[in-house]
Design a protein around this motif. Sequence first.
Motif, PDB file in Angstrom:
ATOM      1  N   GLN A   4       0.785  -1.266  -0.014  1.00  0.00           N
ATOM      2  CA  GLN A   4       0.077   0.046  -0.070  1.00  0.00           C
ATOM      3  C   GLN A   4       0.991   1.279  -0.017  1.00  0.00           C
ATOM      4  O   GLN A   4       2.095   1.175   0.571  1.00  0.00           O
ATOM      5  N   VAL A   5       0.575   2.154  -0.827  1.00  0.00           N
ATOM      6  CA  VAL A   5       1.244   3.518  -1.057  1.00  0.00           C
ATOM      7  C   VAL A   5       0.964   4.257   0.291  1.00  0.00           C
ATOM      8  O   VAL A   5      -0.223   4.465   0.836  1.00  0.00           O
ATOM      9  N   ILE A   6       2.028   4.546   1.178  1.00  0.00           N
ATOM     10  CA  ILE A   6       1.637   5.350   2.510  1.00  0.00           C
ATOM     11  C   ILE A   6       2.457   6.683   2.556  1.00  0.00           C
ATOM     12  O   ILE A   6       2.029   7.372   3.411  1.00  0.00           O
ATOM     13  N   ASP A   7       3.071   7.029   1.555  1.00  0.00           N
ATOM     14  CA  ASP A   7       3.622   8.302   1.214  1.00  0.00           C
ATOM     15  C   ASP A   7       4.081   8.679   0.165  1.00  0.00           C
ATOM     16  O   ASP A   7       4.677   7.836  -0.505  1.00  0.00           O
ATOM     17  N   THR A   8       3.772   9.745  -0.366  1.00  0.00           N
ATOM     18  CA  THR A   8       4.544  10.330  -1.542  1.00  0.00           C
ATOM     19  C   THR A   8       4.937  11.848  -1.138  1.00  0.00           C
ATOM     20  O   THR A   8       4.177  12.733  -0.468  1.00  0.00           O
ATOM     21  N   GLY A   9       5.757  12.269  -1.843  1.00  0.00           N
ATOM     22  CA  GLY A   9       6.194  13.832  -1.818  1.00  0.00           C
ATOM     23  C   GLY A   9       7.466  14.142  -2.547  1.00  0.00           C
ATOM     24  O   GLY A   9       7.951  13.232  -3.140  1.00  0.00           O
ATOM     25  N   ASN A  10       7.752  15.427  -2.581  1.00  0.00           N
ATOM     26  CA  ASN A  10       8.996  15.882  -3.083  1.00  0.00           C
ATOM     27  C   ASN A  10       9.883  16.406  -1.968  1.00  0.00           C
ATOM     28  O   ASN A  10       9.780  17.542  -1.104  1.00  0.00           O
ATOM     29  N   TYR A  11      11.148  15.629  -1.765  1.00  0.00           N
ATOM     30  CA  TYR A  11      11.960  16.171  -0.397  1.00  0.00           C
ATOM     31  C   TYR A  11      13.271  16.617  -0.984  1.00  0.00           C
ATOM     32  O   TYR A  11      13.589  16.207  -2.341  1.00  0.00           O
ATOM     33  N   PHE A  12      13.886  17.187  -0.058  1.00  0.00           N
ATOM     34  CA  PHE A  12      15.170  18.069  -0.586  1.00  0.00           C
ATOM     35  C   PHE A  12      16.154  17.098  -1.327  1.00  0.00           C
ATOM     36  O   PHE A  12      16.879  17.276  -2.314  1.00  0.00           O
ATOM     37  N   PHE A  13      16.565  15.986  -0.404  1.00  0.00           N
ATOM     38  CA  PHE A  13      17.422  14.998  -0.768  1.00  0.00           C
ATOM     39  C   PHE A  13      16.931  14.047  -1.982  1.00  0.00           C
ATOM     40  O   PHE A  13      17.615  13.660  -3.044  1.00  0.00           O
ATOM     41  N   ASN A  14      15.858  13.444  -1.678  1.00  0.00           N
ATOM     42  CA  ASN A  14      15.339  12.267  -2.406  1.00  0.00           C
ATOM     43  C   ASN A  14      14.525  12.637  -3.507  1.00  0.00           C
ATOM     44  O   ASN A  14      14.141  12.008  -4.364  1.00  0.00           O
ATOM     45  N   GLY A  15      14.264  13.872  -3.517  1.00  0.00           N
ATOM     46  CA  GLY A  15      13.198  14.403  -4.818  1.00  0.00           C
ATOM     47  C   GLY A  15      12.077  13.788  -4.630  1.00  0.00           C
ATOM     48  O   GLY A  15      11.203  13.630  -3.784  1.00  0.00           O
TER      49      GLY A  15
END
Length: 291
Positions: free
Chosen positions: A212-223
Amino acid sequence: MSLLSSCQSLQSFTRRTALSGGLALLMLPTVKMALAASDVWPKNLVVPGGVARISLGPAAVRPTVHDGDVPVLVLGDVIEWTAVLGIPLGALPGNASLTVQAPGGSTKQVAYTITPKQYREQRLKVAPGTVDLAPNDLARFEKERAHQASVMGTFSEPLPQEPLRMQVPTPGRRSSSFGLRRVFNGQSRNPHSGMDIAAPTGTPIVAPLPGQVIDTGNYFFNGNTVWLDHGGGLLSMVCHLSAIEVKVGERLQTGDRIGAVGATGRVTGPHLHWGVMLNQAMVDPALFLAD
């Protein structure tokens, strides 16, 4: 704060410090480690960043197991239960233990031994301005870190089904291996906490296991990043995506599309960073692969 290579920042806030041989254990019969077999995944490799498959023996009901205060995945059946334990990259070689609780409430300590492993080291000289984070970047990272820590604490049911053999999320050359430690201008950084796969921008990325997808986002290091929960504290993450094509709450099967390879975040070119977490420890994804 010093610059970490992409996705290595996760290592700075995983939940444990190094394990040592100083734990007080109850004197129990020696625990037999389950042997790795060609049809068993993850493979048994009891080293920092590895996975220990620890036999708990027979019981009418699945035992409850903790490593400190962190729940541990237990698989098997009444004939033999097995604790499937992720070992942090920062763990020290030596004796350690798990706490096993029977349905009636009684507990015991089960001992295991972590053996040493030497990961490759890479020394680089870079411009000083590329090593340290600017104040606004540091503030963003600190904010994101707290959120990511809550994601990594996920432990859910139903538990995953064996064998836990994963599919590689995208085709391509493995460009950076798990555990690689980079030294910038003589200053050591946290070891690489996943597997990098070089692939052109737009290459499809798929789920390595049902989850199950529990998180999505755009992060500084990880994009652009997606976290999947496979159950029982087994999580996976894919980073630097050019596009995210799933939403939080969506259930995926092995091979379902997540998004596409990109170069978002702190990177020098398009690739996929793939990480696998087990009981809040980043472990080597290669242990879940057939080759």
